[in-house]
Design an enzyme around this catalytic site. Structure first.
Site, PDB file in Angstrom:
ATOM      1  N   ASP A  23       0.340  -0.935  -0.219  1.00 23.25           N
ATOM      2  CA  ASP A  23      -0.321   0.389  -0.445  1.00 23.25           C
ATOM      3  C   ASP A  23       1.009   1.283  -0.056  1.00 23.25           C
ATOM      4  O   ASP A  23       1.754   1.236   0.809  1.00 23.25           O
ATOM      5  CB  ASP A  23      -1.217   0.044   1.153  1.00 23.25           C
ATOM      6  CG  ASP A  23      -2.396   0.582   1.269  1.00 23.25           C
ATOM      7  OD1 ASP A  23      -2.232   1.387  -0.541  1.00 23.25           O
ATOM      8  OD2 ASP A  23      -2.490   0.640   2.102  1.00 23.25           O
ATOM      9  N   ASN A  71     -11.117  -2.187  -6.213  1.00 22.95           N
ATOM     10  CA  ASN A  71     -10.005  -1.607  -7.001  1.00 22.95           C
ATOM     11  C   ASN A  71     -10.248  -1.591  -8.058  1.00 22.95           C
ATOM     12  O   ASN A  71     -10.073  -0.814  -8.714  1.00 22.95           O
ATOM     13  CB  ASN A  71      -8.278  -1.744  -6.965  1.00 22.95           C
ATOM     14  CG  ASN A  71      -7.325  -2.109  -6.169  1.00 22.95           C
ATOM     15  OD1 ASN A  71      -6.615  -3.134  -5.774  1.00 22.95           O
ATOM     16  ND2 ASN A  71      -7.746  -1.367  -4.957  1.00 22.95           N
TER      17      ASN A  71
HETATM   18  C1  FPP Z   1      -1.321   0.085  -3.667  1.00 24.06           C
HETATM   19  O1  FPP Z   1      -1.718   1.542  -3.028  1.00 24.06           O
HETATM   20  C2  FPP Z   1      -1.163  -0.505  -4.715  1.00 24.06           C
HETATM   21  C3  FPP Z   1      -1.974  -0.991  -5.778  1.00 24.06           C
HETATM   22  C4  FPP Z   1      -3.486  -1.092  -5.292  1.00 24.06           C
HETATM   23  C5  FPP Z   1      -1.574  -1.670  -6.219  1.00 24.06           C
HETATM   24  C6  FPP Z   1      -0.455  -2.557  -6.593  1.00 24.06           C
HETATM   25  C7  FPP Z   1       0.582  -2.237  -7.733  1.00 24.06           C
HETATM   26  C8  FPP Z   1       1.512  -3.044  -7.127  1.00 24.06           C
HETATM   27  C9  FPP Z   1       2.018  -2.847  -5.954  1.00 24.06           C
HETATM   28  C10 FPP Z   1       2.544  -2.986  -9.055  1.00 24.06           C
HETATM   29  C11 FPP Z   1       2.577  -3.774  -9.609  1.00 24.06           C
HETATM   30  C12 FPP Z   1       2.738  -5.160  -8.614  1.00 24.06           C
HETATM   31  C13 FPP Z   1       2.634  -6.418  -9.940  1.00 24.06           C
HETATM   32  C14 FPP Z   1       2.593  -7.703  -9.203  1.00 24.06           C
HETATM   33  C15 FPP Z   1       3.374  -5.807 -11.005  1.00 24.06           C
HETATM   34  P1  FPP Z   1      -2.532   2.305  -3.678  1.00 24.06           P
HETATM   35  O2  FPP Z   1      -2.509   3.033  -5.131  1.00 24.06           O
HETATM   36  O3  FPP Z   1      -3.492   2.727  -3.090  1.00 24.06           O
HETATM   37  O4  FPP Z   1      -1.561   3.993  -3.012  1.00 24.06           O
HETATM   38  P2  FPP Z   1      -2.285   5.305  -1.594  1.00 24.06           P
HETATM   39  O5  FPP Z   1      -3.266   4.545  -0.488  1.00 24.06           O
HETATM   40  O6  FPP Z   1      -1.189   5.939  -1.023  1.00 24.06           O
HETATM   41  O7  FPP Z   1      -3.510   5.925  -2.761  1.00 24.06           O
END
Ligand code: FPP
Length: 255
Positions: A23, A71
């Protein structure tokens, strides 16, 4: 192991299964005046770093929560970018996984993924199926509640068809119909970015898991932070509801 800082990890007390809620990608980017997508791109590098570290440390199971069922509600441009990132990851990492004897499996409702991502996922899963050193479980379009609902439906169908009696349904029967059937329950859950929530992840599997929360945002979470989490885990005393520090969890789901 020479590249790693000495955090005095005990190789005898490594977790068998580490699960990570990755996250903070968006915040990492916006704090730098960058587009959120840049945070996801950097987050992919953390995925590689943590998989490599876990493999080197001999941790047999690593689950990464890459995309939740919730998501899908994000702006379509962000969802599209995440799907492209996942697609590229599968294409580029398969070779590395083969070299490192890593098996990839997928958890979640993969039928919702775009066709080309489903295809790449299927190919990586098939290609790496015989690898034995480590299993990486990628949770995509995953919801803990939906997973339990799917397991309940499977059990109901088996009872309805006469294949099983209601009194045969025990914790093991439920566990073996979850997406994680065959995996041990996680010993350690890591969540980055300072959020103190489970967010619909592994609702059945986390019963006795040690929880580790860190303020570090996922794109900054690399080997050093991973080792710090493992070191914190090794300082915990696990009793599984007993008074005996040598107690085992009441249910070991897997092999
Ligand atoms: C949460 O950060 C992350 C995600 C919803 C996506 C996770 C994806 C990755 C780590 C990159 C790609 C992964 C692979 C396996 C190729 P957020 O966007 O919710 O962050 P925030 O809470 O700060 O908005």
């Amino acid at each position: 192991m020479n590249d790693f800082p000495d955090l005095s990890l005990d190789p005898e007390r490594m977790p068998r299964h580490v699960a990570i809620v990755m996250d903070g990608n968006g915040r990492w980017a916006t704090r730098r005046g960058l587009a959120r997508l840049e945070g996801h791109r950097r987050g992919k590098d953390s995925v590689r770093a943590v998989v490599d570290a876990a493999r080197e440390l001999g941790i047999p199971y690593l689950t990464l929560f890459a995309f939740s069922s919730e998501n899908w509600q994000r702006p379509s441009s962000e969802v599209r970018f995440l799907m492209q990132l996942l697609h590229r990851y599968l294409i580029t990492e398969t070779k590395r996984m083969m070299k490192r004897d890593i098996r990839l499996i997928a958890l979640g409702d993969c039928s919702r993924l775009p066709a080309q991502v489903q295809k790449a996922l299927r190919e990586t899963v098939e290609c790496t199926a015989g690898n034995r050193a480590m299993t990486v479980a990628l949770a995509v379009s995953y919801s803990g509640r939906q997973e339990i609902v799917r397991a309940a439906r499977r059990l109901a169908a088996e009872v309805a068809s006469g294949g099983m009696r209601p009194e045969d349904i025990d914790e093991f029967a439920v566990a073996s119909r979850l997406d994680t059937a065959g995996l041990p329950d996680p010993d350690l859950l890591i969540r980055t970015s300072g959020e103190l929530r489970i967010s619909n992840f592994f609702l059945f599997q986390l019963s006795y898991t040690e929880l580790y929360f860190t303020e570090t945002l996922w794109p900054d979470f690399r080997e050093r932070e991973f080792l710090a989490a493992l070191s914190a885990y090794q300082r915990r005393e696990r009793r599984f509801g007993s008074v005996d520090t040598a107690a085992r969890p009441p249910l070991r789901v897997a092999n």
